[in-house]
Scaffold this active site. Structure first.
Site, PDB file in Angstrom:
ATOM      1  N   TYR A 273     -12.611  -7.030   1.743  1.00  0.00           N
ATOM      2  CA  TYR A 273     -11.776  -5.984   2.324  1.00  0.00           C
ATOM      3  C   TYR A 273     -12.041  -5.861   3.820  1.00  0.00           C
ATOM      4  CZ  TYR A 273      -9.190  -1.558   1.981  1.00  0.00           C
ATOM      5  OH  TYR A 273      -8.256  -0.554   2.088  1.00  0.00           O
TER       6      TYR A 273
ATOM      7  N   TYR B  42      -1.631  -5.306   5.390  1.00  0.00           N
ATOM      8  CA  TYR B  42      -2.567  -4.302   4.863  1.00  0.00           C
ATOM      9  C   TYR B  42      -1.996  -3.727   3.581  1.00  0.00           C
ATOM     10  CZ  TYR B  42      -5.709  -0.254   4.700  1.00  0.00           C
ATOM     11  OH  TYR B  42      -6.634   0.692   4.320  1.00  0.00           O
TER      12      TYR B  42
END
Ligand SMILES: [Zn+2]
Lengths: 389, 142
Positions: free
Chosen positions: A294, A344
């Site tokens: 991430y 994203y």
């Protein structure tokens, strides 16, 4: 049964069998202020059930995130009586946690087949993750004690951590550049990514600062899009259309303080979780063929590599060489282009990329012979899985 | 800030009972943080109990105002209209000599941030930004 026995028993009992996404690049160039998270979720859901060959009527568990209300989403999809359902908060940490909840539901018999649906119209509606109108409300310590100084946004918190990491360990700015460039190189081989123009270190270092020491290219790329992931038992997975991708191990850990930042770069929480994670999967770090880490902000990758034990504490800055993290390197990182160059999607699309890599569907960006893949998200609540084909 | 223009930046909620003693003290140019009567633990931001022993008997303890920099950022992005004219502005995460940490702006720092380092010693200054609100800020001890 002891916790270790339970973890070993869980190994490979639950699988990801279907994935679906929107085309992130296409939507980035096509804003629509009326774009609905429910409609986005519908698109991804249909793609995911088509992918695994199940039907809507096979779904008896449903979780949504960023899609504001699971009831409304279920009503739209005609899922009248799911046995297990919940709305997850919209934070990115809930992608990994959502997959964990789904796996627990399947493993415990509370649901047979769970759909996780994420839809985000953030770019069209101008989501900013900081500033006027954010983080306020009653009982907000941030509004009272941070915002009067202009302090806002998770990115600024990462800026504080990165500056401190640099001071303690000599971490160079180029380390973040290597991560941003690696993401871009991978995104250029991903048909649905947003960013496809080449990026050099010079380009990276010339990019404007947001919260210095972090630059624009250290930040995730807010976009519109949707992801759906279908989870079921390994047993059920065997007769479906796609090869099952097993959840070998999944673990979570936390670092809860008054600030989003961690004064040890989340090292204490991650390093306490890592032995459980690798132990439960029965493998070592060297067995991991790629990692989807991430990257809401590029320093998150450095802190994750240290905490999970891929390199020593404070050593990530020199560890992330272009050779090591490329598609043919020792640990290919963020093979779709990650959050800074693919899109994203708050970790959800990273799960999809891990599945596609393990299925061998990734074309030019395929990691050769990928058998084990890692997903991790580091934040005040961290989650990580080891997936295998 | 000696400026005739109205103050346009975000301000704390002075009506919040939990945090009122803090802002009443800054107005007197004093920094106070919560301390547990039972175990003497100190913490920030304000809370309803001691995070060490869960004690609910709490006093506000004046602290020295001496501190050091844990880290800082220069904020270039315009997140708040009130800060539009002063970018980049510097926000530091500051560790008080007594232990707890808080966010604050630093003052008496040049545009090049000359000599600024993590762990640099600081002292508090009080900035009466409006007739009602005084914000603590910090400056390097040189
Ligand atoms: Zn106490």
């Amino acid at each position: 049964m002891s916790r270790d026995t339970l973890k070993r028993d869980f190994r490979d009992k639950v699988a990801i069998v279907g994935v679906g996404t929107t085309d992130f690049g296409a939507m980035y160039r096509d804003l629509d202020p009326q774009r609905s998270n429910y409609q986005l979720g519908l698109t991804a859901f249909k793609a995911a059930i088509e992918d695994c060959g199940l039907t809507r009527d096979d779904i008896d568990g449903i979780f949504t995130s960023r899609v504001p209300d699971t009831v409304r989403m279920s009503e739209i999809l005609g899922i009248r009586h799911p046995r297990f359902s919940s709305t997850l908060p919209g934070g990115g940490r809930y992608s990994g946690l959502g997959v964990q909840y789904a796996a627990m539901a399947v493993y415990s018999g509370m649901a047979d087949t769970v759909a996780l649906i994420y839809g985000n119209n953030g770019r069209s509606v101008g989501a900013k993750y900081g500033g006027d109108g954010e983080g306020g409300g009653p009982e907000s310590n941030s509004a009272d004690f941070d915002v009067p100084y202009g302090m806002t946004s998770p990115g600024a918190q990462y800026g504080l951590m990165y500056r401190r990491h640099q001071a303690l360990y000599g971490t160079p700015a180029e380390a973040l550049g290597h991560l941003a460039i690696n993401n871009r190189n991978n995104a250029m081989k991903n048909p649905i990514s947003v960013m496809k123009n080449p990026l050099s270190m010079e380009d990276y270092l010339n990019t404007r600062f947001i919260a210095e020491p972090l630059r624009l290219l250290d930040y995730c790329l807010i976009n519109d899009g949707a992801v759906c992931i279908i989870v079921t038992s390994a047993e059920r997975a065997r007769d479906l259309k796609q090869p099952p991708i097993y959840i070998s191990a999944t673990q979570s850990t936390s670092d809860f303080t008054a600030q989003y930042l961690s004064d040890n770069f989340y090292y204490d929480s991650l390093s306490s979780m890592a032995p459980d994670l690798f132990g439960a999967a029965g493998i070592d770090r060297k067995d991991i063929d790629f990692a989807q880490i991430y990257d809401n902000f590029t320093p998150t990758v450095l802190f994750s590599l240290e905490g999970l034990g891929f390199c020593g504490k404070g050593e990530s800055g020199s560890w992330v060489t272009p050779e090591r993290i490329s598609l043919t390197g020792e640990l290919p990182l963020n093979t779709s282009g990650g959050h800074t160059s693919e899109s994203y999607m708050q970790g959800w699309a990273m799960h999809v990329e891990a599945v596609r890599q393990l299925r061998g569907e990734c074309g030019d960006r395929q990691v050769a012979n990928a058998e084990f893949g890692l997903y991790s998200c580091t934040s005040p609540v961290s989650a990580a899985h080891i997936l295998r084909r | 800030m000696t400026n005739d223009a109205p103050y346009k930046r975000p301000l704390p909620d002075l009506e919040r009972k939990l945090t009122q003693p803090y802002w009443e003290a800054t107005k007197r140019h004093e920094l106070v943080i919560q301390q547990c009567d039972a175990c003497q633990h100190l913490w920030f931001p304000p809370s309803f109990c001691c995070p060490n022993c869960l004690g609910e008997a709490i006093s506000w303890k004046p602290v020295s105002g001496r501190a050091k920099i844990w880290s800082w950022i220069d904020m270039w992005q315009m997140y708040f209209r009130g800060f539009a004219d002063e970018r980049p502005y510097l926000v530091a995460y500051v560790e008080l000599e007594e232990g707890p940490r808080l966010m604050a702006n630093l003052v008496d720092i040049d545009e090049e941030r000359t000599g600024l380092t993590c762990d640099m010693p600081l002292e508090i200054v009080f900035d009466d930004v409006t007739p009602e609100v005084t914000l603590p800020r910090f400056r390097p001890i040189r």
